[in-house]
Design a protein around this motif. Structure first.
Motif, PDB file in Angstrom:
ATOM      1  N   VAL A   5      10.045   4.941   2.653  1.00 10.68           N
ATOM      2  CA  VAL A   5      10.322   5.146   4.079  1.00 10.68           C
ATOM      3  C   VAL A   5       9.169   4.621   4.924  1.00 10.68           C
ATOM      4  CG1 VAL A   5      10.669   6.901   5.870  1.00 10.68           C
ATOM      5  CG2 VAL A   5      11.860   7.097   3.673  1.00 10.68           C
ATOM      6  N   GLY A   6       7.949   4.824   4.447  1.00 10.86           N
ATOM      7  CA  GLY A   6       6.792   4.296   5.169  1.00 10.86           C
ATOM      8  C   GLY A   6       6.844   2.783   5.286  1.00 10.86           C
ATOM      9  N   THR A   7       7.291   2.100   4.222  1.00 10.68           N
ATOM     10  CA  THR A   7       7.438   0.642   4.268  1.00 10.68           C
ATOM     11  C   THR A   7       8.456   0.233   5.328  1.00 10.68           C
ATOM     12  OG1 THR A   7       6.859   0.410   1.936  1.00 10.68           O
ATOM     13  CG2 THR A   7       8.108  -1.389   2.935  1.00 10.68           C
ATOM     14  N   LEU A   8       9.576   0.943   5.396  1.00  6.69           N
ATOM     15  CA  LEU A   8      10.589   0.639   6.412  1.00  6.69           C
ATOM     16  C   LEU A   8      10.039   0.854   7.818  1.00  6.69           C
ATOM     17  CD1 LEU A   8      13.704   2.275   4.708  1.00  6.69           C
ATOM     18  CD2 LEU A   8      13.165  -0.152   4.879  1.00  6.69           C
ATOM     19  N   MET A   9       9.226   1.882   8.003  1.00  6.34           N
ATOM     20  CA  MET A   9       8.613   2.124   9.314  1.00  6.34           C
ATOM     21  C   MET A   9       7.634   1.013   9.682  1.00  6.34           C
ATOM     22  SD  MET A   9       8.005   6.260   9.040  1.00  6.34           S
ATOM     23  CE  MET A   9       7.198   6.347  10.635  1.00  6.34           C
ATOM     24  N   VAL A  10       6.894   0.512   8.677  1.00  4.82           N
ATOM     25  CA  VAL A  10       5.976  -0.605   8.919  1.00  4.82           C
ATOM     26  C   VAL A  10       6.753  -1.844   9.356  1.00  4.82           C
ATOM     27  CG1 VAL A  10       4.425  -2.250   7.780  1.00  4.82           C
ATOM     28  CG2 VAL A  10       4.129   0.203   7.423  1.00  4.82           C
ATOM     29  N   VAL A  11       7.883  -2.119   8.694  1.00  7.14           N
ATOM     30  CA  VAL A  11       8.707  -3.267   9.072  1.00  7.14           C
ATOM     31  C   VAL A  11       9.148  -3.148  10.527  1.00  7.14           C
ATOM     32  CG1 VAL A  11      10.915  -4.421   8.673  1.00  7.14           C
ATOM     33  CG2 VAL A  11       9.503  -3.733   6.737  1.00  7.14           C
ATOM     34  N   PHE A  57      10.965 -10.405   6.921  1.00 10.25           N
ATOM     35  CA  PHE A  57      11.050  -8.990   7.310  1.00 10.25           C
ATOM     36  C   PHE A  57      12.196  -8.301   6.574  1.00 10.25           C
ATOM     37  CE2 PHE A  57       8.162 -10.162  10.640  1.00 10.25           C
ATOM     38  CZ  PHE A  57       7.526  -8.981  11.004  1.00 10.25           C
ATOM     39  N   ALA A  58      13.331  -9.012   6.415  1.00  9.88           N
ATOM     40  CA  ALA A  58      14.448  -8.423   5.685  1.00  9.88           C
ATOM     41  C   ALA A  58      14.074  -8.169   4.227  1.00  9.88           C
ATOM     42  CB  ALA A  58      15.666  -9.346   5.762  1.00  9.88           C
ATOM     43  N   ALA A  59      13.318  -9.092   3.631  1.00 10.05           N
ATOM     44  CA  ALA A  59      12.905  -8.921   2.234  1.00 10.05           C
ATOM     45  C   ALA A  59      12.003  -7.702   2.073  1.00 10.05           C
ATOM     46  CB  ALA A  59      12.188 -10.183   1.741  1.00 10.05           C
ATOM     47  N   VAL A  60      11.076  -7.512   3.002  1.00  8.58           N
ATOM     48  CA  VAL A  60      10.194  -6.344   2.929  1.00  8.58           C
ATOM     49  C   VAL A  60      10.995  -5.062   3.125  1.00  8.58           C
ATOM     50  CG1 VAL A  60       8.168  -5.210   3.912  1.00  8.58           C
ATOM     51  CG2 VAL A  60       8.225  -7.695   3.718  1.00  8.58           C
ATOM     52  N   ALA A  61      12.013  -5.094   4.022  1.00 10.00           N
ATOM     53  CA  ALA A  61      12.869  -3.922   4.213  1.00 10.00           C
ATOM     54  C   ALA A  61      13.648  -3.608   2.938  1.00 10.00           C
ATOM     55  CB  ALA A  61      13.824  -4.167   5.376  1.00 10.00           C
ATOM     56  N   VAL A  62      14.161  -4.639   2.252  1.00 12.91           N
ATOM     57  CA  VAL A  62      14.860  -4.421   0.979  1.00 12.91           C
ATOM     58  C   VAL A  62      13.902  -3.837  -0.057  1.00 12.91           C
ATOM     59  CG1 VAL A  62      16.008  -5.581  -0.947  1.00 12.91           C
ATOM     60  CG2 VAL A  62      16.589  -6.194   1.399  1.00 12.91           C
ATOM     61  N   PHE A  63      12.652  -4.320  -0.049  1.00 14.84           N
ATOM     62  CA  PHE A  63      11.622  -3.762  -0.928  1.00 14.84           C
ATOM     63  C   PHE A  63      11.483  -2.251  -0.692  1.00 14.84           C
ATOM     64  CE2 PHE A  63       7.189  -2.481  -1.591  1.00 14.84           C
ATOM     65  CZ  PHE A  63       6.909  -2.993  -2.845  1.00 14.84           C
ATOM     66  N   GLY A  64      11.427  -1.829   0.571  1.00 18.26           N
ATOM     67  CA  GLY A  64      11.312  -0.416   0.899  1.00 18.26           C
ATOM     68  C   GLY A  64      12.541   0.379   0.480  1.00 18.26           C
ATOM     69  N   LEU A  65      13.736  -0.175   0.735  1.00 19.02           N
ATOM     70  CA  LEU A  65      14.969   0.514   0.353  1.00 19.02           C
ATOM     71  C   LEU A  65      15.081   0.656  -1.164  1.00 19.02           C
ATOM     72  CD1 LEU A  65      17.527  -1.129   2.817  1.00 19.02           C
ATOM     73  CD2 LEU A  65      16.819   1.276   2.783  1.00 19.02           C
ATOM     74  N   ALA A  66      14.708  -0.408  -1.888  1.00 17.85           N
ATOM     75  CA  ALA A  66      14.753  -0.344  -3.353  1.00 17.85           C
ATOM     76  C   ALA A  66      13.782   0.699  -3.885  1.00 17.85           C
ATOM     77  CB  ALA A  66      14.434  -1.720  -3.945  1.00 17.85           C
ATOM     78  N   THR A  67      12.643   0.855  -3.212  1.00 19.26           N
ATOM     79  CA  THR A  67      11.686   1.886  -3.603  1.00 19.26           C
ATOM     80  C   THR A  67      12.283   3.274  -3.447  1.00 19.26           C
ATOM     81  OG1 THR A  67       9.821   0.469  -2.952  1.00 19.26           O
ATOM     82  CG2 THR A  67       9.391   2.834  -3.144  1.00 19.26           C
ATOM     83  N   VAL A  68      13.008   3.494  -2.343  1.00 16.59           N
ATOM     84  CA  VAL A  68      13.650   4.791  -2.115  1.00 16.59           C
ATOM     85  C   VAL A  68      14.718   5.051  -3.177  1.00 16.59           C
ATOM     86  CG1 VAL A  68      15.074   6.127  -0.520  1.00 16.59           C
ATOM     87  CG2 VAL A  68      13.170   4.763   0.361  1.00 16.59           C
ATOM     88  N   VAL A  69      15.542   4.032  -3.458  1.00  8.86           N
ATOM     89  CA  VAL A  69      16.597   4.190  -4.466  1.00  8.86           C
ATOM     90  C   VAL A  69      15.997   4.526  -5.827  1.00  8.86           C
ATOM     91  CG1 VAL A  69      18.410   2.989  -5.749  1.00  8.86           C
ATOM     92  CG2 VAL A  69      18.234   2.701  -3.271  1.00  8.86           C
ATOM     93  N   PHE A  70      14.964   3.793  -6.213  1.00  5.57           N
ATOM     94  CA  PHE A  70      14.310   4.079  -7.490  1.00  5.57           C
ATOM     95  C   PHE A  70      13.763   5.503  -7.519  1.00  5.57           C
ATOM     96  CE2 PHE A  70      10.303   4.499  -9.796  1.00  5.57           C
ATOM     97  CZ  PHE A  70      10.738   4.245 -11.092  1.00  5.57           C
ATOM     98  N   SER A  71      13.137   5.919  -6.441  1.00  3.67           N
ATOM     99  CA  SER A  71      12.496   7.230  -6.400  1.00  3.67           C
ATOM    100  C   SER A  71      13.505   8.365  -6.555  1.00  3.67           C
ATOM    101  CB  SER A  71      11.738   7.393  -5.079  1.00  3.67           C
ATOM    102  OG  SER A  71      10.781   6.369  -4.925  1.00  3.67           O
ATOM    103  N   LEU A  75       0.826  -1.203   0.000  1.00  2.00           N
ATOM    104  CA  LEU A  75       0.000   0.000   0.000  1.00  2.00           C
ATOM    105  C   LEU A  75       0.859   1.250   0.000  1.00  2.00           C
ATOM    106  CD1 LEU A  75      -2.899   1.204   0.247  1.00  2.00           C
ATOM    107  CD2 LEU A  75      -2.603   1.114   2.724  1.00  2.00           C
ATOM    108  N   LEU A  76       1.934   1.250   0.799  1.00  2.00           N
ATOM    109  CA  LEU A  76       2.786   2.433   0.911  1.00  2.00           C
ATOM    110  C   LEU A  76       3.902   2.451  -0.133  1.00  2.00           C
ATOM    111  CD1 LEU A  76       3.157   2.561   4.806  1.00  2.00           C
ATOM    112  CD2 LEU A  76       1.792   4.088   3.383  1.00  2.00           C
ATOM    113  N   GLY A  77       4.488   1.276  -0.401  1.00  2.00           N
ATOM    114  CA  GLY A  77       5.700   1.236  -1.207  1.00  2.00           C
ATOM    115  C   GLY A  77       5.503   1.053  -2.690  1.00  2.00           C
ATOM    116  N   GLY A  78       4.285   0.794  -3.151  1.00  2.00           N
ATOM    117  CA  GLY A  78       4.073   0.569  -4.575  1.00  2.00           C
ATOM    118  C   GLY A  78       4.322   1.815  -5.405  1.00  2.00           C
TER     119      GLY A  78
END
Length: 414
Positions: free
Chosen positions: A384-390, A291-305, A236-239
């Motif tokens: 960042v919101g995804t990382l906070m959720v994790v 949890f680590a995979a979801v955190a990587v998902f969030g970090l990759a979203t930030v890098v892409f952005s 919801l947050l990271g897409g």
């Protein structure tokens, strides 16, 4: 697929029902992806309206929203294989009728929307019922591998379906519609050849209590609730899918061809990760890995952005898709193996609603935030919101975070 599956212990001679299931899932997903391309072009060519395109997504989602509780009860009460077979047959007939109407020049906007609603209702039953059916086709200890192979089917369809549909559209919309109908037909035939693997539950009366029993079970199970809700809020947050046209046109300046590559990159990452997971499925500290995979998902979203490089953006989306696939396989395994067989239909239906909600509302959330603070800001806020959720979910669901090994016993009705 056969070689990869064989090396993972999922052999054709050992699990023929799973192979048929895989074929059915691939063909159904291909048909749906082709249909999405054709319907989008048809609706826009008839109306020239972005709002009309938005209504296509709404027409697909509303049946899932309205039918979720009923779907779960039906999937746990009747033969799941026959439910999926009926759904795929209905989809084949619906798309075939639309192809005939389009070929004869009688396909207006109303028949198209009617077909979309029908397909949406069919998928509302098909998707969660197939999810509940899979654990009955393979032993519990190889379910994570089976889920990885099944996930690869969806990702390959995501890549190939739009490409095939778009190319076939050159010869007129009736051609890809006919191909989609044939794919649905093949899916139904494969499903028909699966041996009976699910003993339907007792025909209990459909009451409010039975309809809500899936939600009640999820609320009582911290592992299941944590898994489903973590995926819901992360996506919801990271897409960033809804923002890709903006990045392609205004930030990366790569045009429509670049947009196609950006849309394919997460699926390519997911497919390659599926191959890895088939050979080396997570077996220890699976909670930490998820949890680590979801955190990587969030970090990759930030890098892409934040990226202004096309290659870096592709790489970030590739990593994003791979990390998401790890999360999906672990979450699906935990949910299916932690749920008694007589509850799998209802739990899978709720999970399907959560996944659909996160994807649809995630695109809406990204678009609204981007309208306020720009696409880059929206992507960064989402990541960042995804990382906070994790971080928050490790506190709210410690039982999920500390899950070590997958449960291997598939609970069945006695």
């Amino acid at each position: 697929m056969t070689a990869a599956a064989s090396s993972a212990g999922i052999r054709l001679r050992d699990h023929p029902a799973f192979i048929l299931f895989w074929i059915s899932r691939v063909c159904s997903a291909l048909a749906f992806q082709m249909l999405g391309v054709v319907v989008g072009w048809l609706v826009y060519s008839l109306t020239g309206s972005a709002a009309a395109l938005g209504l296509v997504g709404l027409a697909q989602f509303l049946p899932i929203l309205c039918l979720t509780l009923l779907v779960g009860h039906v999937a746990d009460t009747f033969d799941r294989r026959r439910i999926v077979l009926a759904c795929q047959t209905l989809s084949a007939l619906t798309v075939g009728a639309l192809a005939l109407a389009e070929g004869s020049g009688h396909a207006g906007l109303l028949p198209i929307y009617a077909a979309v609603v029908t397909i949406g209702a069919s998928r509302a039953f098909e998707a969660p019922t197939m999810a509940a059916l899979l654990p009955r086709l393979v032993p519990g200890e190889v379910l994570p591998r089976a889920l990885a192979v099944a996930s690869s089917a969806m990702q390959m369809a995501t890549i190939a379906g739009p490409a095939v549909g778009g190319f076939a559209y050159i010869f007129g919309p009736a051609v890809p519609l006919t191909l989609a109908a044939v794919c649905y037909g093949v899916a139904a035939v494969a499903m028909a050849f699966i041996r009976h693997v699910h003993a339907p539950g007792p025909r209990s009366a459909m009451t409010l209590e039975t309809l809500l029993s899936g939600l009640a079970f999820i609320r009582r199970s911290p592992v299941v609730l944590g898994s489903i809700s973590l995926d819901l809020f992360a996506v919801l947050l990271g897409g960033v899918t809804a923002l890709l046209p903006i990045y392609a046109g205004e930030i990366l300046h790569v045009g429509t061809q670049g947009l196609g590559a950006l849309r394919a990159a997460p699926a390519v990452g997911a497919v390659l990760m599926s191959i890895v997971l088939v050979r080396r499925p997570p077996t220890r500290q699976v909670g930490h890995v998820m949890f680590a995979a979801v955190a990587v998902f969030g970090l990759a979203t930030v890098v892409f952005s934040l990226s202004s490089s096309f290659l870096l953006s592709l790489g970030a989306l590739f990593v994003l898709g791979a990390a998401d696939n790890v999360s999906v396989v672990i979450r699906s395994s935990l949910v299916q193996l932690s749920t008694p067989d007589e509850m799998r239909g209802r739990v899978s239906a709720v999970n399907s609603l959560f996944v659909g909600t996160s994807n649809q509302l995630g695109e809406f959330e990204s678009g609204m935030v981007a309208a306020l603070i720009g696409a880059v800001g929206a992507g960064v806020v989402g990541g960042v919101g995804t990382l906070m959720v994790v971080a928050l979910w490790t506190r709210l669901f410690p039982a999920l975070f500390h899950v070590d090994a997958m449960p291997v016993k598939v609970e069945t009705r006695r």
